[in-house]
Scaffold this active site. Structure first.
Site, PDB file in Angstrom:
ATOM      1  N   GLU A 149       0.774  -1.262  -0.216  1.00 27.42           N
ATOM      2  CA  GLU A 149       0.300  -0.062  -0.124  1.00 27.42           C
ATOM      3  C   GLU A 149       1.107   1.209  -0.195  1.00 27.42           C
ATOM      4  O   GLU A 149       1.754   1.018   0.849  1.00 27.42           O
ATOM      5  CB  GLU A 149      -0.706   0.268   0.900  1.00 27.42           C
ATOM      6  CG  GLU A 149      -1.606   0.991   1.299  1.00 27.42           C
ATOM      7  CD  GLU A 149      -2.471   1.185   0.176  1.00 27.42           C
ATOM      8  OE1 GLU A 149      -3.420   0.569  -0.215  1.00 27.42           O
ATOM      9  OE2 GLU A 149      -2.354   2.342  -0.641  1.00 27.42           O
ATOM     10  N   CYS A 258       5.794   5.310   9.590  1.00 28.23           N
ATOM     11  CA  CYS A 258       6.179   4.319   8.400  1.00 28.23           C
ATOM     12  C   CYS A 258       7.524   4.514   8.080  1.00 28.23           C
ATOM     13  O   CYS A 258       8.258   3.487   7.566  1.00 28.23           O
ATOM     14  CB  CYS A 258       4.954   4.900   7.297  1.00 28.23           C
ATOM     15  SG  CYS A 258       3.907   3.400   7.098  1.00 28.23           S
TER      16      CYS A 258
HETATM   17  N1  LIG Z   1      -0.298   4.162   8.510  1.00 28.46           N
HETATM   18  C1  LIG Z   1      -0.247   4.194   6.741  1.00 28.46           C
HETATM   19  O1  LIG Z   1      -0.278   5.258   6.504  1.00 28.46           O
HETATM   20  C2  LIG Z   1       0.080   2.883   6.104  1.00 28.46           C
HETATM   21  C3  LIG Z   1       0.454   2.263   6.639  1.00 28.46           C
HETATM   22  N2  LIG Z   1       1.185   1.132   5.427  1.00 28.46           N
HETATM   23  C4  LIG Z   1       1.667  -0.523   6.327  1.00 28.46           C
HETATM   24  O2  LIG Z   1       0.273  -1.360   6.438  1.00 28.46           O
HETATM   25  C5  LIG Z   1      -0.159  -2.229   7.793  1.00 28.46           C
HETATM   26  C6  LIG Z   1      -0.966  -1.188   8.341  1.00 28.46           C
HETATM   27  O3  LIG Z   1      -0.212   0.180   9.243  1.00 28.46           O
HETATM   28  P1  LIG Z   1      -1.398   0.818   9.977  1.00 28.46           P
HETATM   29  O4  LIG Z   1      -3.085   0.439   8.709  1.00 28.46           O
HETATM   30  O5  LIG Z   1      -0.755   2.149  10.508  1.00 28.46           O
HETATM   31  O6  LIG Z   1      -2.117  -0.200  10.756  1.00 28.46           O
HETATM   32  P2  LIG Z   1      -2.471  -0.002  12.885  1.00 28.46           P
HETATM   33  O7  LIG Z   1      -1.562  -0.309  13.707  1.00 28.46           O
HETATM   34  O8  LIG Z   1      -2.906   1.265  12.921  1.00 28.46           O
HETATM   35  O9  LIG Z   1      -4.035  -1.017  12.280  1.00 28.46           O
HETATM   36  C7  LIG Z   1      -3.904  -2.066  12.525  1.00 28.46           C
HETATM   37  C8  LIG Z   1      -5.069  -3.026  13.610  1.00 28.46           C
HETATM   38  O10 LIG Z   1      -5.379  -3.871  12.934  1.00 28.46           O
HETATM   39  C9  LIG Z   1      -5.861  -4.316  14.029  1.00 28.46           C
HETATM   40  N3  LIG Z   1      -5.340  -5.957  13.958  1.00 28.46           N
HETATM   41  C10 LIG Z   1      -4.053  -6.674  14.673  1.00 28.46           C
HETATM   42  N4  LIG Z   1      -3.725  -8.138  14.936  1.00 28.46           N
HETATM   43  C11 LIG Z   1      -5.224  -8.432  14.504  1.00 28.46           C
HETATM   44  C12 LIG Z   1      -6.036  -9.220  14.367  1.00 28.46           C
HETATM   45  N5  LIG Z   1      -5.600 -10.582  13.958  1.00 28.46           N
HETATM   46  N6  LIG Z   1      -7.643  -9.378  13.603  1.00 28.46           N
HETATM   47  C13 LIG Z   1      -7.998  -8.350  13.232  1.00 28.46           C
HETATM   48  N7  LIG Z   1      -7.349  -7.443  13.384  1.00 28.46           N
HETATM   49  C14 LIG Z   1      -6.255  -7.273  13.590  1.00 28.46           C
HETATM   50  C15 LIG Z   1      -5.411  -3.532  14.890  1.00 28.46           C
HETATM   51  O11 LIG Z   1      -6.320  -4.374  16.267  1.00 28.46           O
HETATM   52  C16 LIG Z   1      -5.367  -2.165  14.829  1.00 28.46           C
HETATM   53  O12 LIG Z   1      -6.828  -1.626  14.830  1.00 28.46           O
HETATM   54  C17 LIG Z   1       1.771  -1.270   8.152  1.00 28.46           C
HETATM   55  O13 LIG Z   1       2.159  -2.732   7.986  1.00 28.46           O
HETATM   56  C18 LIG Z   1       1.937  -0.291   7.455  1.00 28.46           C
HETATM   57  O14 LIG Z   1       2.913  -0.330   7.960  1.00 28.46           O
HETATM   58  C19 LIG Z   1       1.343   0.993   4.653  1.00 28.46           C
HETATM   59  C20 LIG Z   1       1.458   2.221   3.647  1.00 28.46           C
HETATM   60  C21 LIG Z   1       0.817   3.493   4.812  1.00 28.46           C
HETATM   61  O1  LIG Z   2       3.703   3.837   4.175  1.00 30.24           O
HETATM   62  C1  LIG Z   2       3.103   4.222   4.490  1.00 30.24           C
HETATM   63  O2  LIG Z   2       3.006   4.690   5.483  1.00 30.24           O
HETATM   64  C2  LIG Z   2       3.425   5.711   3.862  1.00 30.24           C
HETATM   65  O3  LIG Z   2       4.257   6.421   4.422  1.00 30.24           O
HETATM   66  C3  LIG Z   2       4.009   7.652   3.618  1.00 30.24           C
HETATM   67  O4  LIG Z   2       3.637   7.777   4.147  1.00 30.24           O
HETATM   68  P1  LIG Z   2       2.888   8.802   5.342  1.00 30.24           P
HETATM   69  O5  LIG Z   2       4.174   9.007   6.459  1.00 30.24           O
HETATM   70  O6  LIG Z   2       1.142   9.660   5.948  1.00 30.24           O
HETATM   71  O7  LIG Z   2       2.907  10.708   4.798  1.00 30.24           O
HETATM   72  P2  LIG Z   2       3.713  11.535   4.408  1.00 30.24           P
HETATM   73  O8  LIG Z   2       3.536  12.408   3.489  1.00 30.24           O
HETATM   74  O9  LIG Z   2       4.909  10.826   3.186  1.00 30.24           O
HETATM   75  O10 LIG Z   2       5.222  12.179   5.316  1.00 30.24           O
HETATM   76  C4  LIG Z   2       5.915  11.471   6.313  1.00 30.24           C
HETATM   77  C5  LIG Z   2       7.003  12.582   7.539  1.00 30.24           C
HETATM   78  O11 LIG Z   2       7.573  13.033   5.965  1.00 30.24           O
HETATM   79  C6  LIG Z   2       7.877  14.599   6.500  1.00 30.24           C
HETATM   80  N1  LIG Z   2       8.118  15.687   4.809  1.00 30.24           N
HETATM   81  C7  LIG Z   2       7.341  15.011   3.418  1.00 30.24           C
HETATM   82  C8  LIG Z   2       8.121  15.372   2.202  1.00 30.24           C
HETATM   83  C9  LIG Z   2       8.801  16.760   2.818  1.00 30.24           C
HETATM   84  O12 LIG Z   2       9.104  16.993   1.407  1.00 30.24           O
HETATM   85  N2  LIG Z   2       9.607  17.536   4.714  1.00 30.24           N
HETATM   86  C10 LIG Z   2       8.917  16.180   4.826  1.00 30.24           C
HETATM   87  O13 LIG Z   2       9.394  16.630   6.004  1.00 30.24           O
HETATM   88  C11 LIG Z   2       6.217  14.882   6.872  1.00 30.24           C
HETATM   89  O14 LIG Z   2       6.233  15.939   7.406  1.00 30.24           O
HETATM   90  C12 LIG Z   2       6.375  13.963   7.147  1.00 30.24           C
HETATM   91  O15 LIG Z   2       6.972  13.826   8.886  1.00 30.24           O
HETATM   92  C13 LIG Z   2       4.337   7.594   2.256  1.00 30.24           C
HETATM   93  O16 LIG Z   2       4.346   9.259   1.396  1.00 30.24           O
HETATM   94  C14 LIG Z   2       3.632   6.769   1.595  1.00 30.24           C
HETATM   95  O17 LIG Z   2       3.755   6.716  -0.159  1.00 30.24           O
HETATM   96  C15 LIG Z   2       3.462   5.547   2.168  1.00 30.24           C
HETATM   97  O18 LIG Z   2       2.238   4.211   1.960  1.00 30.24           O
END
Ligand SMILES: NC(=O)C1=CN([C@@H]2O[C@H](COP(=O)(O)OP(=O)(O)OC[C@H]3O[C@@H](n4cnc5c(N)ncnc54)[C@H](O)[C@@H]3O)[C@@H](O)[C@H]2O)C=CC1
Ligand SMILES: O=C(O)[C@H]1O[C@H](OP(=O)(O)OP(=O)(O)OC[C@H]2O[C@@H](n3ccc(=O)[nH]c3=O)[C@H](O)[C@@H]2O)[C@H](O)[C@@H](O)[C@@H]1O
Length: 442
Positions: A149, A258
Site C-alpha cells: 500500500e 512508516c
Molecule cells: N499508516 C499508513 O499510512 C500506512 C501503513 N502501511 C502499512 O500497513 C500496515 C498497517 O498499518 P496501519 O493501518 O497504520 O496499522 P495500525 O497498527 O494502525 O492498525 C492495525 C489494526 O489491525 C488490528 N489487528 C491486529 N491484529 C489483528 C488480527 N489478528 N485480527 C484482526 N485485527 C487485527 C489492530 O487492532 C489494529 O486496529 C503496516 O504494515 C504499515 O506499515 C502502508 C502504507 C501506509
Molecule cells: O508506508 C507508509 O505508511 C506511507 O508512508 C508515507 O506516507 P505518510 O507517512 O503518511 O506521510 P508523508 O506525507 O510521506 O510524510 C512523512 C513525513 O515526511 C515529512 N516530509 C514529507 C515531505 C517533505 O518534502 N518533507 C518532509 O519533511 C512529513 O512532514 C512527515 O513527517 C509515504 O508517503 C506513503 O507513500 C506510504 O504509503
C-alpha cells in the site's frame, strides 16, 4: 467480489472502504471491539478527512460491514486482505507477530479456496512465511499475493481512489487477470511482478522518499551557512523532471508510523544478508539530528532554556492526521522539558493522542495557537497545519513576551514576516530579521 479485510488501521479501513465504494462487498475485521462498535455507528477510530462520509454511504448501501468475527468474515469472502500492523522491534526489524497471528486465524477459518493478499508492509520473504503459516492451519488450497500500500495519511482516500500505480506480486500467474480486474477500478497503471520484488518495491519507495527529505535537509543546513535559500534551491532542482519537485520540503525531518519504521527495517533486511546499507543509515542519522535544530535555534535566540516558556504549534507528525507516532514533537517537547522550559502545547486535533503519551507538570495544554503564544518567550511551529498559516503575525508578535517565531516547516514567506515585528527563524533560509549578508563567509 467479496473481500474480508483484516485490521481497521489506516490501510485496512481506507482500502476496505474504497473497495466497497467501487462496488465490492467488503467485511472489515478488527480484534478491538470498541473500534468495530464505532465503525458500525459510522464513526472512524482514525482521523482521516472524508472517511466517515464514505463509511456511512457504503454501510447504507449494504456493501460494507464491520465485525470482530474474523472466522465468519473469512468464510464469506473470496479474497482476504491482511492489513494488520508491522511495527518495529527494539532492533529495528519488523515485528511480524500480528501478521503471523492473523494468517493463522485466517487459515483456521478457511472453508474453501481463498486468495490471501498482503497489504501490510512486510520484509522480503514474509509472504512465503505467511504461506507456511496458512498451510499449517488448513489443508484447503489458497494463493498468496503481495499488494503493498502506498497511501499517505491525511490524503489516504484520494491516494487510494487515484493512485500513481498499483504493485501486485504473484507466484501463480493464473491470478493476474483476477488481480488486474480487482484493481483497475482505481487505475490502469498496474505493475505485476514476483512476490519478493513487490515486497522490496514498498521498502525501496519509502526509503527513497526518506532519502530525498534527508538530502534536502542537509542542503538546508548548508544553505544557512552560505546564505542561500533552500526553498529556492528545491524549486530550481525540482524543475528537472529527473529530480521531481515533491518531497524536497526542508524542515525538522520526517516522522510517522512508516518512514522511521521502514528505513530501519530495510537497514536490517540488508544487514541480514551481510550488506551494510550505508546511505540509508546516514539518512536515518540526518533525520534524527534534524529535529534538534529547533532546540539549537531556541538556544541561539534565548540563551539558556531553564524557566523560559515556549509555545508549541503542532504535535502530529504531519497535517491532517492525529497520528503522533514518531512525531518530531515528542522528542522536541521532551528535550525542552529536560532543559527546564515550560511548554505550552497546541494542535488542532492531535492533543488527546499526545496526552496519552506525554505528561509533565511543565506542560500546559492550550486550546488555540494564541493561547500557546500568549506571554511565551518563543513559538515553535512543528506541524504545517493550515490553521497556523492564517495566524495574524503582527498580533502574534504583540502577545508574545519575546517576539520569537521558530518555523520548523518554512510555512511563512518573507513578505509576511516583514513588518510583523517578529524575530523569525526558519530552516535553510536567510534569517529574516537581524540578517546581515556581509557577515556570510562563502
Ligand atoms: N499508516 C499508513 O499510512 C500506512 C501503513 N502501511 C502499512 O500497513 C500496515 C498497517 O498499518 P496501519 O493501518 O497504520 O496499522 P495500525 O497498527 O494502525 O492498525 C492495525 C489494526 O489491525 C488490528 N489487528 C491486529 N491484529 C489483528 C488480527 N489478528 N485480527 C484482526 N485485527 C487485527 C489492530 O487492532 C489494529 O486496529 C503496516 O504494515 C504499515 O506499515 C502502508 C502504507 C501506509
Ligand atoms: O508506508 C507508509 O505508511 C506511507 O508512508 C508515507 O506516507 P505518510 O507517512 O503518511 O506521510 P508523508 O506525507 O510521506 O510524510 C512523512 C513525513 O515526511 C515529512 N516530509 C514529507 C515531505 C517533505 O518534502 N518533507 C518532509 O519533511 C512529513 O512532514 C512527515 O513527517 C509515504 O508517503 C506513503 O507513500 C506510504 O504509503
Amino acid at each position: 467480489m467479496k473481500l474480508a479485510v483484516i485490521g481497521t488501521g489506516y490501510v485496512g479501513l481506507v482500502s476496505g472502504v474504497c473497495f466497497a465504494q467501487k462496488g465490492n462487498e467488503v467485511i472489515c475485521v478488527d480484534l478491538e471491539q470498541h473500534k468495530i462498535d464505532m465503525l458500525n455507528r459510522a464513526e472512524s477510530p482514525i482521523y482521516e478527512p472524508g472517511i466517515e462520509e464514505l463509511i456511512a454511504l457504503n454501510l447504507e448501501a449494504g456493501r460494507l460491514e464491520f465485525t470482530s468475527d474474523l472466522a465468519d468474515a473469512v468464510r464469506r469472502s473470496d479474497i482476504v486482505i491482511l492489513a494488520v500492523g508491522t511495527p518495529s522491534l527494539a532492533n529495528g526489524e519488523a515485528n511480524l507477530s500480528y501478521i503471523e497471528q492473523a494468517a493463522a486465524d485466517v487459515g483456521k477459518a478457511m472453508n474453501g479456496y481463498k486468495i490471501i493478499m498482503t497489504k501490510s508492509t512486510v520484509p522480503v520473504g514474509t509472504n512465503e512465511k505467511i504461506k507456511d503459516v496458512l498451510a499449517r492451519h488448513t489443508s484447503l488450497s489458497f494463493d498468496i499475493v503481495s499488494a503493498p500500500e502506498f497511501l499517505r495519511e491525511g490524503s489516504a482516500i484520494n491516494d487510494t481512489l487515484h493512485p500513481d500505480r498499483i504493485i501486485i506480486g504473484l507466484d501463480n500467474t493464473g491470478l493476474r487477470e483476477t488481480m488486474v480486474t480487482l484493481h483497475q477500478v482505481f487505475t490502469d497503471k498496474i505493475y505485476v511482478t514476483d512476490i519478493r520484488s513487490a515486497e522490496m518495491i514498498k521498502y525501496a519507495s519509502n526509503a527513497f522518499l526518506a532519502t530525498k527529505i534527508s538530502f534536502i535537509n542537509e542542503i538546508a543546513n548548508i544553505c544557512e551557512k552560505v546564505g542561500a535559500d533552500v526553498t529556492c534551491v528545491a524549486d530550481g532542482m525540482g524543475m528537472d523532471k529527473r529530480i521531481g519537485s515533491s518531497f524536497l520540503q526542508a524542515g525538522i525531518g520526517y516522522g510517522g508510523s512508516c518512514f522511521p519504521k521502514d528505513t530501519n527495517a530495510l537497514i536490517q533486511i540488508a544487514g541480514n544478508v551481510d550488506y551494510e546499507f550505508k546511505l540509508l543509515k546516514s539518512v536515518v542519522e540526518v533525520n534524527t539530528d534534524q529535529r534538534f535544530m529547533i532546540v539549537s535555534k531556541l538556544r541561539e535566540s534565548l540563551g539558556q532554556l531553564n524557566g523560559v516558556s515556549i509555545g508549541i504549534w503542532g504535535l502530529a507528525f504531519k497535517p491532517n492526521t492525529d497520528d503522533i507516532r514518531e512525531a518530531p514533537a515528542l522528542e522536541i517537547v521532551e528535550t525542552l522539558i529536560q532543559a527546564g522550559a515550560i511548554v505550552k502545547l497546541y494542535d488542532p486535533i492531535a492533543m488527546d493522542k499526545f496526552k496519552e503519551r506525554v505528561d509533565h507538570p511543565n506542560i500546559m495544554w492550550c486550546s488555540s495557537p494564541q493561547q500557546a503564544a500568549e506571554g511565551s518567550d518563543a513559538v515553535c511551529l512543528l506541524t504545517d497545519w493550515e490553521e497556523f498559516k492564517k495566524v495574524d503575525l503582527v498580533q502574534l508578535a504583540s502577545i508574545l513576551h519575546k517576539p520569537v517565531l521558530i518555523d520548523g516547516r518554512n510555512v511563512f514567506a518573507e513578505e509576511q514576516i516583514q513588518g510583523s515585528g517578529l524575530e523569525y527563524y526558519s530552516v535553510g533560509r536567510p534569517r529574516m530579521s537581524g540578517w546581515n549578508r556581509d557577515k556570510v563567509e562563502v
